[in-house]
Scaffold this active site. Sequence first.
Site, PDB file in Angstrom:
ATOM      1  N   CYS A  26      -6.109  12.809  -1.245  1.00  0.00           N
ATOM      2  CA  CYS A  26      -5.060  12.398  -0.294  1.00  0.00           C
ATOM      3  C   CYS A  26      -4.620  13.589   0.559  1.00  0.00           C
ATOM      4  O   CYS A  26      -4.196  14.619   0.045  1.00  0.00           O
ATOM      5  CB  CYS A  26      -3.868  11.835  -1.059  1.00  0.00           C
ATOM      6  SG  CYS A  26      -2.452  11.505   0.007  1.00  0.00           S
ATOM      7  N   CYS A  33      -0.722  14.624  -0.037  1.00  0.00           N
ATOM      8  CA  CYS A  33      -0.230  15.233  -1.270  1.00  0.00           C
ATOM      9  C   CYS A  33      -0.164  16.755  -1.054  1.00  0.00           C
ATOM     10  O   CYS A  33      -0.874  17.295  -0.212  1.00  0.00           O
ATOM     11  CB  CYS A  33      -1.179  14.914  -2.430  1.00  0.00           C
ATOM     12  SG  CYS A  33      -0.892  13.298  -3.184  1.00  0.00           S
ATOM     13  N   HIS A  77       2.762  10.724  -4.731  1.00  0.00           N
ATOM     14  CA  HIS A  77       1.770   9.853  -4.116  1.00  0.00           C
ATOM     15  C   HIS A  77       2.002   8.370  -4.429  1.00  0.00           C
ATOM     16  O   HIS A  77       1.748   7.499  -3.594  1.00  0.00           O
ATOM     17  CB  HIS A  77       0.370  10.269  -4.601  1.00  0.00           C
ATOM     18  CG  HIS A  77      -0.744   9.481  -3.975  1.00  0.00           C
ATOM     19  ND1 HIS A  77      -1.306   9.831  -2.767  1.00  0.00           N
ATOM     20  CD2 HIS A  77      -1.371   8.343  -4.363  1.00  0.00           C
ATOM     21  CE1 HIS A  77      -2.246   8.955  -2.449  1.00  0.00           C
ATOM     22  NE2 HIS A  77      -2.307   8.043  -3.398  1.00  0.00           N
ATOM     23  N   ASN A  86       4.909   1.986   8.674  1.00  0.00           N
ATOM     24  CA  ASN A  86       4.087   0.827   8.335  1.00  0.00           C
ATOM     25  C   ASN A  86       3.817   0.941   6.857  1.00  0.00           C
ATOM     26  O   ASN A  86       3.340   1.974   6.405  1.00  0.00           O
ATOM     27  CB  ASN A  86       2.732   0.868   9.046  1.00  0.00           C
ATOM     28  CG  ASN A  86       2.868   0.821  10.554  1.00  0.00           C
ATOM     29  OD1 ASN A  86       3.785   0.211  11.076  1.00  0.00           O
ATOM     30  ND2 ASN A  86       1.935   1.462  11.239  1.00  0.00           N
ATOM     31  N   HIS A 107      -0.278   7.121   0.464  1.00  0.00           N
ATOM     32  CA  HIS A 107       0.856   8.023   0.235  1.00  0.00           C
ATOM     33  C   HIS A 107       2.062   7.581   1.075  1.00  0.00           C
ATOM     34  O   HIS A 107       1.907   7.254   2.253  1.00  0.00           O
ATOM     35  CB  HIS A 107       0.438   9.451   0.631  1.00  0.00           C
ATOM     36  CG  HIS A 107       1.350  10.498   0.105  1.00  0.00           C
ATOM     37  ND1 HIS A 107       1.000  11.340  -0.921  1.00  0.00           N
ATOM     38  CD2 HIS A 107       2.609  10.828   0.450  1.00  0.00           C
ATOM     39  CE1 HIS A 107       2.008  12.163  -1.177  1.00  0.00           C
ATOM     40  NE2 HIS A 107       3.008  11.852  -0.362  1.00  0.00           N
ATOM     41  N   HIS A 122       4.551   7.434   3.621  1.00  0.00           N
ATOM     42  CA  HIS A 122       4.747   8.215   4.837  1.00  0.00           C
ATOM     43  C   HIS A 122       5.081   7.295   6.007  1.00  0.00           C
ATOM     44  O   HIS A 122       4.836   6.097   5.960  1.00  0.00           O
ATOM     45  CB  HIS A 122       3.489   9.022   5.181  1.00  0.00           C
ATOM     46  CG  HIS A 122       2.352   8.179   5.702  1.00  0.00           C
ATOM     47  ND1 HIS A 122       1.617   7.345   4.889  1.00  0.00           N
ATOM     48  CD2 HIS A 122       1.843   8.035   6.950  1.00  0.00           C
ATOM     49  CE1 HIS A 122       0.691   6.731   5.620  1.00  0.00           C
ATOM     50  NE2 HIS A 122       0.808   7.111   6.870  1.00  0.00           N
ATOM     51  N   GLN A 132       5.660   7.504  10.614  1.00  0.00           N
ATOM     52  CA  GLN A 132       5.155   8.200  11.782  1.00  0.00           C
ATOM     53  C   GLN A 132       6.238   8.298  12.838  1.00  0.00           C
ATOM     54  O   GLN A 132       7.214   7.553  12.816  1.00  0.00           O
ATOM     55  CB  GLN A 132       3.961   7.445  12.374  1.00  0.00           C
ATOM     56  CG  GLN A 132       2.821   7.291  11.392  1.00  0.00           C
ATOM     57  CD  GLN A 132       1.651   6.588  12.042  1.00  0.00           C
ATOM     58  OE1 GLN A 132       1.015   7.153  12.932  1.00  0.00           O
ATOM     59  NE2 GLN A 132       1.381   5.367  11.618  1.00  0.00           N
TER      60      GLN A 132
HETATM   61 ZN   LIG Z   1      -0.859  11.553  -1.715  1.00  0.00          ZN
END
Ligand SMILES: [Zn+2]
Length: 361
Positions: free
Chosen positions: A70, A73, A116, A156, A167, A169, A171
């Site tokens: 990933c 991470c 994660h 999203n 993971h 996250h 934007q």
């Molecule tokens: Zn990750």
Amino acid sequence: MKKTSTRLADGRELIYYDLRDDLVRDAVDRRPLERTVTTSEVRRDPLLGDSVAIASHRQGRIYHPPADECPLCPSQGERLSEIPDSSYDVAVFENRFPSLAGDSGRCEVVCFTSDHNASFADLTEEQARLVLEAWTDRTSELSHLPSVEQVFCFENRGAEIGVTLGHPHGQIYAYPFTTPRTALMLRSVAAHKEATGGENLFDAVLEQELAGERVVLETEHWAAFVPYSAHWPYEVHLYPKRRVPDLLGLDEDARAEFPKVYLELLRRFDRIFDGPHGEKEGAGEPLTPYISAWHQAPFGALEEFEGVSRDDFALHLELFTIRRTSGKLKFLAGSESGMNVFINDIRPEAAAQRLREVASS
Ligand SMILES: [Zn+2]
């Protein structure tokens, strides 16, 4: 909160936002990275008057990497990721494969936590507050770039809506123009102001919704409701009760209360499709996919919206899922994609009731 700005091996900016003030972030990106050649180009449609970002370099981006590769991470030993340090609270960096770049704006990735397997709804209030501070700071910083007119922070969540990295996250898109949806809202605000001799449309809508049957959650400083004409099966709009144009305008009281309110909304979304006794409807069904979108006033000139200033806009968050019922997604088919006419199979009043039923006890 402590903020540390640094650069990745290919020159992109990376910013750490830390809860502890005494952390030193000096890890160096050891990857042999070359700067990605970005070819973003904004083209205006002559008939519709809207803009399309053509970003063909994005075809090379990473899809669904295994968890041990990933890129969001923290780096561990020889496993080098986009985050050179071995831990972080919140990290923001320029997207390696941006839809918008250079004169066409900027795209950033916001990593909500180094865990994660978490999702935003798993964060503590302290962590969620740190994300709010990061969104606010990025809005401020990006608004100062000469090519940027509007800053859009969003998340999203879920593979069902095309998220390519598991993971947790979000934007940030910094656009070089005022987006079409914001322009539509500003036009409505201008027309309403003109027609009523100065009334603010956002205030009028919020007052009306708070007096109605689609309220989902109301606290001292925030209010959430399913709008009268919701486009999506489950859609909630969250407003600070005191109108401000953007995240920078939120006062300390509203900021302090936001984490509790937002986490509660996200947790309710994850329970919408549970059975009557709390069990998940489909075995192994993934968590509710959603899009969470901050609407902020643009920073550019608003001359085309007669009589309207930035302060007439109301910062708010629109949270919606594309799932209609367990295992079934709402697709943007002929009417929506072809004609921009949404067909919603769920009555907004019923959606609001469901979102109240699944409140945390
Ligand atoms: Zn990750």
